[in-house]
Design an enzyme around this catalytic site. Structure first.
Site, mmCIF file in Angstrom:
data_model
loop_
_atom_site.group_PDB
_atom_site.id
_atom_site.type_symbol
_atom_site.label_atom_id
_atom_site.label_comp_id
_atom_site.label_asym_id
_atom_site.label_seq_id
_atom_site.Cartn_x
_atom_site.Cartn_y
_atom_site.Cartn_z
ATOM 1 N N ARG A 101 37.864 39.163 42.650
ATOM 2 C CA ARG A 101 38.822 39.986 41.928
ATOM 3 C C ARG A 101 38.492 41.464 42.142
ATOM 4 O O ARG A 101 37.365 41.890 41.898
ATOM 5 C CB ARG A 101 38.727 39.625 40.439
ATOM 6 C CG ARG A 101 39.911 40.033 39.634
ATOM 7 C CD ARG A 101 39.892 39.225 38.337
ATOM 8 N NE ARG A 101 40.959 39.608 37.477
ATOM 9 C CZ ARG A 101 40.792 40.172 36.297
ATOM 10 N NH1 ARG A 101 39.576 40.387 35.833
ATOM 11 N NH2 ARG A 101 41.823 40.491 35.562
ATOM 12 N N THR A 105 42.437 46.912 41.035
ATOM 13 C CA THR A 105 43.805 46.364 41.047
ATOM 14 C C THR A 105 43.915 45.086 40.224
ATOM 15 O O THR A 105 45.012 44.670 39.873
ATOM 16 C CB THR A 105 44.246 46.041 42.489
ATOM 17 O OG1 THR A 105 43.381 45.001 42.985
ATOM 18 C CG2 THR A 105 44.177 47.251 43.396
ATOM 19 N N ASP A 197 31.687 28.241 33.267
ATOM 20 C CA ASP A 197 31.815 28.763 34.636
ATOM 21 C C ASP A 197 31.325 27.700 35.616
ATOM 22 O O ASP A 197 30.124 27.403 35.677
ATOM 23 C CB ASP A 197 30.985 30.053 34.784
ATOM 24 C CG ASP A 197 31.264 30.728 36.115
ATOM 25 O OD1 ASP A 197 31.044 30.087 37.163
ATOM 26 O OD2 ASP A 197 31.721 31.881 36.113
ATOM 27 N N ASP A 200 28.613 28.808 38.233
ATOM 28 C CA ASP A 200 27.293 29.004 37.612
ATOM 29 C C ASP A 200 26.642 27.669 37.278
ATOM 30 O O ASP A 200 25.437 27.497 37.432
ATOM 31 C CB ASP A 200 27.422 29.838 36.334
ATOM 32 C CG ASP A 200 27.556 31.326 36.636
ATOM 33 O OD1 ASP A 200 27.280 31.728 37.784
ATOM 34 O OD2 ASP A 200 27.955 32.077 35.732
HETATM 35 N N1 URA Z 1 36.510 29.766 36.451
HETATM 36 C C1 URA Z 1 35.562 28.986 35.871
HETATM 37 O O1 URA Z 1 34.529 28.681 36.470
HETATM 38 N N2 URA Z 1 35.791 28.559 34.604
HETATM 39 C C2 URA Z 1 36.897 28.868 33.928
HETATM 40 O O2 URA Z 1 37.054 28.429 32.784
HETATM 41 C C3 URA Z 1 37.869 29.678 34.560
HETATM 42 C C4 URA Z 1 37.651 30.110 35.815
#
Ligand code: URA
Length: 206
Positions: A101, A105, A197, A200
């Site tokens: 990202r 922008t 995530d 992660d």
């Molecule tokens: N990316 C992720 O790893 N988890 C989310 O909840 C949203 C995007």
């Protein structure tokens, strides 16, 4: 088309993935296993051609996949789904798309792209465990279309209604297969209840 793979094994594996107590090793293994279940459903319309095969008893008709399957993990979390898919389609080619990202922008910025050439029988299978806003996925789909891919499937593990709507609005011809459709996104654009995530948790970078 948006399809939730409604299967008891998917539900049970999803529960392990959602559980905050699940460690990286089990999480990674479970991502691979659930991907194979979702892929089993998503790939059911691949074309096959016949090949002769000799069994120990007699000649028989065998089959092989006719399509040129190109798996495209979106870096980095999509990599966790790659081996689950390769188990089903060992001869598939693999392309990579890296999107991040842009802080100014807020739009997805492509920082890496390595794809095999698209042919008339190519089927691109984009894999990303979390379909959240749909921004990265829409950018990856655009890129694949620009590269000449005409048949595109998407495999996700957890999706949000926002992500589903974004892809249906921009690429209604793309078929999305997911393990579940959750309630929505929170203020940080994480899926709720989701699983946190995914990148992660796969790579232990919490
Ligand atoms: N990316 C992720 O790893 N988890 C989310 O909840 C949203 C995007």
């Amino acid at each position: 088309m948006f399809h939730v793979v409604d299967h008891p094994c998917v539900k049970a594996k999803l529960t392990i993935l959602r559980d905050r107590a699940t460690g990286s090793k089990q999480f990674r293994e479970c991502v691979e296993e659930i991907t194979a279940f979702i892929a089993y459903e998503a790939l059911k319309n691949l074309e096959v051609e016949t090949v002769p095969v000799e069994t120990p008893i007699a000649s028989a008709t065998g089959y092989r996949i006719r399509n040129d399957v190109v798996i495209v993990p979106i870096l980095r979390a999509g990599m966790g789904m790659l081996d689950g898919l390769l188990r089903l389609v060992p001869d598939a080619k693999v392309g990579f798309v890296g999107l991040e990202r842009d802080h100014e922008t807020k739009l997805p910025h492509e920082y890496y792209c390595k794809l095999p050439a698209a042919g008339p029988d190519s089927v691109a299978v984009v894999v990303d465990p979390m379909l959240a806003t749909g921004g990265s996925l829409a950018a990856a789909i655009d890129l694949l279309k620009r590269e000449g891919f005409r048949q595109i499937l998407v495999l996700a593990i957890v999706s949000s209604p926002e992500g589903r709507d974004a892809i249906e609005a921009t690429s209604p011809e793309v078929k999305v297969y997911t393990g579940c459709l959750d309630a929505g996104l929170n203020e940080n654009k994480y899926i709720v209840p989701g699983l946190g995530d995914a990148g992660d948790r796969i790579y232990g970078t919490l």
